[in-house]
Design an enzyme around this catalytic site. Structure first.
Site, PDB file in Angstrom:
ATOM      1  N   SER A 164     -25.539 -47.175   7.021  1.00  0.00           N
ATOM      2  CA  SER A 164     -26.137 -46.446   7.466  1.00  0.00           C
ATOM      3  C   SER A 164     -26.414 -45.377   6.576  1.00  0.00           C
ATOM      4  O   SER A 164     -27.662 -45.011   6.546  1.00  0.00           O
ATOM      5  CB  SER A 164     -25.230 -45.675   8.899  1.00  0.00           C
ATOM      6  OG  SER A 164     -24.125 -46.500   9.114  1.00  0.00           O
TER       7      SER A 164
ATOM      8  N   GLU B 235     -19.652 -61.886   2.675  1.00  0.00           N
ATOM      9  CA  GLU B 235     -18.380 -61.035   4.007  1.00  0.00           C
ATOM     10  C   GLU B 235     -17.125 -62.503   4.221  1.00  0.00           C
ATOM     11  O   GLU B 235     -17.653 -63.514   4.822  1.00  0.00           O
ATOM     12  CB  GLU B 235     -18.490 -60.734   4.824  1.00  0.00           C
ATOM     13  CG  GLU B 235     -19.434 -59.248   4.503  1.00  0.00           C
ATOM     14  CD  GLU B 235     -19.626 -58.242   5.625  1.00  0.00           C
ATOM     15  OE1 GLU B 235     -19.371 -58.832   6.988  1.00  0.00           O
ATOM     16  OE2 GLU B 235     -20.320 -57.667   5.356  1.00  0.00           O
TER      17      GLU B 235
ATOM     18  N   ASP C 104      -9.867 -48.420   4.761  1.00  0.00           N
ATOM     19  CA  ASP C 104     -10.984 -48.997   5.116  1.00  0.00           C
ATOM     20  C   ASP C 104     -10.999 -50.390   5.035  1.00  0.00           C
ATOM     21  O   ASP C 104     -11.902 -51.097   5.416  1.00  0.00           O
ATOM     22  CB  ASP C 104     -11.861 -48.488   5.223  1.00  0.00           C
ATOM     23  CG  ASP C 104     -13.018 -49.268   6.763  1.00  0.00           C
ATOM     24  OD1 ASP C 104     -12.158 -49.427   7.583  1.00  0.00           O
ATOM     25  OD2 ASP C 104     -14.033 -48.428   6.876  1.00  0.00           O
TER      26      ASP C 104
ATOM     27  N   LYS D 205     -10.864 -53.772   5.721  1.00  0.00           N
ATOM     28  CA  LYS D 205     -11.144 -54.985   6.493  1.00  0.00           C
ATOM     29  C   LYS D 205     -11.884 -56.442   6.581  1.00  0.00           C
ATOM     30  O   LYS D 205     -12.266 -56.374   5.171  1.00  0.00           O
ATOM     31  CB  LYS D 205     -11.434 -54.394   8.217  1.00  0.00           C
ATOM     32  CG  LYS D 205     -13.021 -53.857   7.463  1.00  0.00           C
ATOM     33  CD  LYS D 205     -14.174 -53.435   8.804  1.00  0.00           C
ATOM     34  CE  LYS D 205     -15.194 -52.086   7.955  1.00  0.00           C
ATOM     35  NZ  LYS D 205     -15.757 -51.227   8.752  1.00  0.00           N
TER      36      LYS D 205
ATOM     37  N   GLU E 270     -14.595 -57.057   7.026  1.00  0.00           N
ATOM     38  CA  GLU E 270     -16.420 -57.479   6.725  1.00  0.00           C
ATOM     39  C   GLU E 270     -16.368 -56.727   5.218  1.00  0.00           C
ATOM     40  O   GLU E 270     -17.138 -56.609   4.637  1.00  0.00           O
ATOM     41  CB  GLU E 270     -16.654 -55.847   7.570  1.00  0.00           C
ATOM     42  CG  GLU E 270     -16.992 -56.404   8.214  1.00  0.00           C
ATOM     43  CD  GLU E 270     -16.302 -56.106   9.541  1.00  0.00           C
ATOM     44  OE1 GLU E 270     -14.464 -56.370   8.853  1.00  0.00           O
ATOM     45  OE2 GLU E 270     -15.954 -55.521  10.500  1.00  0.00           O
ATOM     46  N   ASN E 271     -15.360 -55.814   4.816  1.00  0.00           N
ATOM     47  CA  ASN E 271     -15.508 -55.319   3.006  1.00  0.00           C
ATOM     48  C   ASN E 271     -15.024 -55.973   1.920  1.00  0.00           C
ATOM     49  O   ASN E 271     -13.824 -55.525   1.346  1.00  0.00           O
ATOM     50  CB  ASN E 271     -14.681 -53.964   3.313  1.00  0.00           C
ATOM     51  CG  ASN E 271     -14.982 -53.068   3.922  1.00  0.00           C
ATOM     52  OD1 ASN E 271     -16.756 -52.611   4.932  1.00  0.00           O
ATOM     53  ND2 ASN E 271     -14.518 -51.644   4.275  1.00  0.00           N
TER      54      ASN E 271
ATOM     55  N   ASP F 243     -16.323 -51.147  -0.725  1.00  0.00           N
ATOM     56  CA  ASP F 243     -16.846 -49.882   0.238  1.00  0.00           C
ATOM     57  C   ASP F 243     -15.710 -49.476   0.106  1.00  0.00           C
ATOM     58  O   ASP F 243     -14.552 -48.597   0.664  1.00  0.00           O
ATOM     59  CB  ASP F 243     -17.192 -50.849   1.922  1.00  0.00           C
ATOM     60  CG  ASP F 243     -17.536 -49.604   2.975  1.00  0.00           C
ATOM     61  OD1 ASP F 243     -18.055 -48.340   1.898  1.00  0.00           O
ATOM     62  OD2 ASP F 243     -18.105 -49.430   3.627  1.00  0.00           O
TER      63      ASP F 243
ATOM     64  N   THR G  83     -11.729 -48.252  10.485  1.00  0.00           N
ATOM     65  CA  THR G  83     -12.117 -48.842  11.232  1.00  0.00           C
ATOM     66  C   THR G  83     -11.483 -49.168  12.855  1.00  0.00           C
ATOM     67  O   THR G  83     -10.453 -49.254  12.077  1.00  0.00           O
ATOM     68  CB  THR G  83     -12.998 -50.648  11.076  1.00  0.00           C
ATOM     69  OG1 THR G  83     -14.187 -50.672  10.283  1.00  0.00           O
ATOM     70  CG2 THR G  83     -13.257 -51.411  12.307  1.00  0.00           C
TER      71      THR G  83
END
Ligand code: ADE
Length: 321
Positions: free
Chosen positions: A44, A119, A158, A160, A162-163, A176, A213
């Site tokens: 974003s 990822e 955070d 996860k 994805e990170n 991240d 998340t």
């Protein structure tokens, strides 16, 4: 708007002075020092591009943030948190390293390790599920990186799949840190926080407004609005579960229903979930953060038998020819 740029990473250039004597000049890297390539990711508030240092031909991932957008969306504090955090975590192979930061009129630039494997989530989706050996391999690297960041006073908040990025060797690099929390490190007498520090209140502001998340959020964040080191270990338990099961333990039709499952500790295992892994996950997905298995105990859990912790983390069954 003030952009903090203390302690910026720089390069050394060898030059000769007027008399022909060689001198080392400190030169700050800038946009012109890189060739920008493909887009690696878009968030974003940022875009990550592959880039090559024109001088060394070394490849990096450069995170580009639009200043106007960040100011408009009131994210300046979080950009500074990410930079300060990464500058604290420069000495572990399992964490994306920040090499340089610079800016031009329009953008801020973070020059980072390139993780060309993408990822961990993408790899998991391709595989469906991981077997126990594969989960042990990635889990051990993630845990080692968490141990390092906690020892440096950083809570990620955070974590996860994805990170968790993978490098060209398929080793993990956690990324991240924009929502990380920097714990107060005891300072020597007299060198405490200076009045008017722009970072004042950053942690407390975040503590009441930030939720990571949904699927990986710890129960204490939902009930007390407070994250601690053990909150990262809750997320780690969710990740271990997900690698073996192919889906996270708490998942529902929307965030609210997911939160309800988390605070009710409502999860179950699919058939065939390994018994030893189940024992570990059950000791991590514990509502009271004080009762969650601490890192040293996780490392000694039977699930990680065969892992040699410490510098040069390795899996002994992999070393065999
Ligand atoms: N996407 C986001 N950050 C990245 C990185 N450091 N390397 C590769 N892809 C990324």
């Amino acid at each position: 708007e003030e952009w903090k740029d203390k302690g910026a990473a720089v390069g050394i250039r060898q030059e000769v002075d007027a008399s022909g004597k060689p001198v080392n000049r400190v030169v700050k890297k800038g946009v012109k020092d890189f060739n920008f390539g493909r887009t690696l990711g878009e968030g974003s508030y940022s875009t990550v591009l592959a880039a090559t240092d024109r001088q060394t031909l070394r490849e990096y991932a450069i995170k580009v943030l639009d200043k106007r957008h960040i100011i408009k969306e009131k994210k300046v504090k979080y950009v500074n948190i990410e930079k300060d955090t990464l500058n604290r975590l420069t000495d572990h192979p399992g964490i994306v390293r920040l090499y340089y930061t610079f800016q031009d009129e329009r953008s801020l630039y973070f020059v980072l390790d390139l993780a060309s494997g993408g990822e961990l989530l993408g790899f998991l989706k391709k595989m469906g599920t991981f077997d126990e050996e594969c989960t042990r391999f990635y889990g051990a690297q993630i845990l080692d990186a968490i141990g390092y960041m906690h020892s440096r006073g950083v809570i990620h908040r955070d974590l996860k799949p994805e990170n968790v990025l993978l490098d060209s060797q398929m080793h993990v690099k956690i990324t991240d840190f924009g929502t990380a929390k920097i714990l107060d490190i005891k300072r020597p007498n007299g060198s405490g926080a200076v009045a008017g520090d722009p970072m004042d209140g950053a942690d407390t502001d975040r503590a009441v407004s930030f939720v990571g998340t949904a699927e990986y959020v710890s129960p204490e964040l939902l009930t007390d609005k407070n994250a601690c080191k053990a909150s990262d270990l809750w997320a780690f338990g969710c990740i271990i579960y997900q690698l073996l099961a192919g889906r996270p333990p708490f998942k529902a039709g929307n965030e609210y229903l997911t939160f309800q499952k988390i605070v009710a500790l409502e999860y179950s295992y699919p058939d065939g979930f390994p018994e030893v892994a189940r024992d570990l996950v059950d000791r991590l997905l514990v509502l009271d953060p004080a009762k969650r298995l601490p890192i040293e105990h996780i490392k000694n859990h039977q699930f990680f038998d065969g892992i040699s912790w410490g510098p040069g983390l390795s899996l002994n069954s992999w070393a065999a020819p």
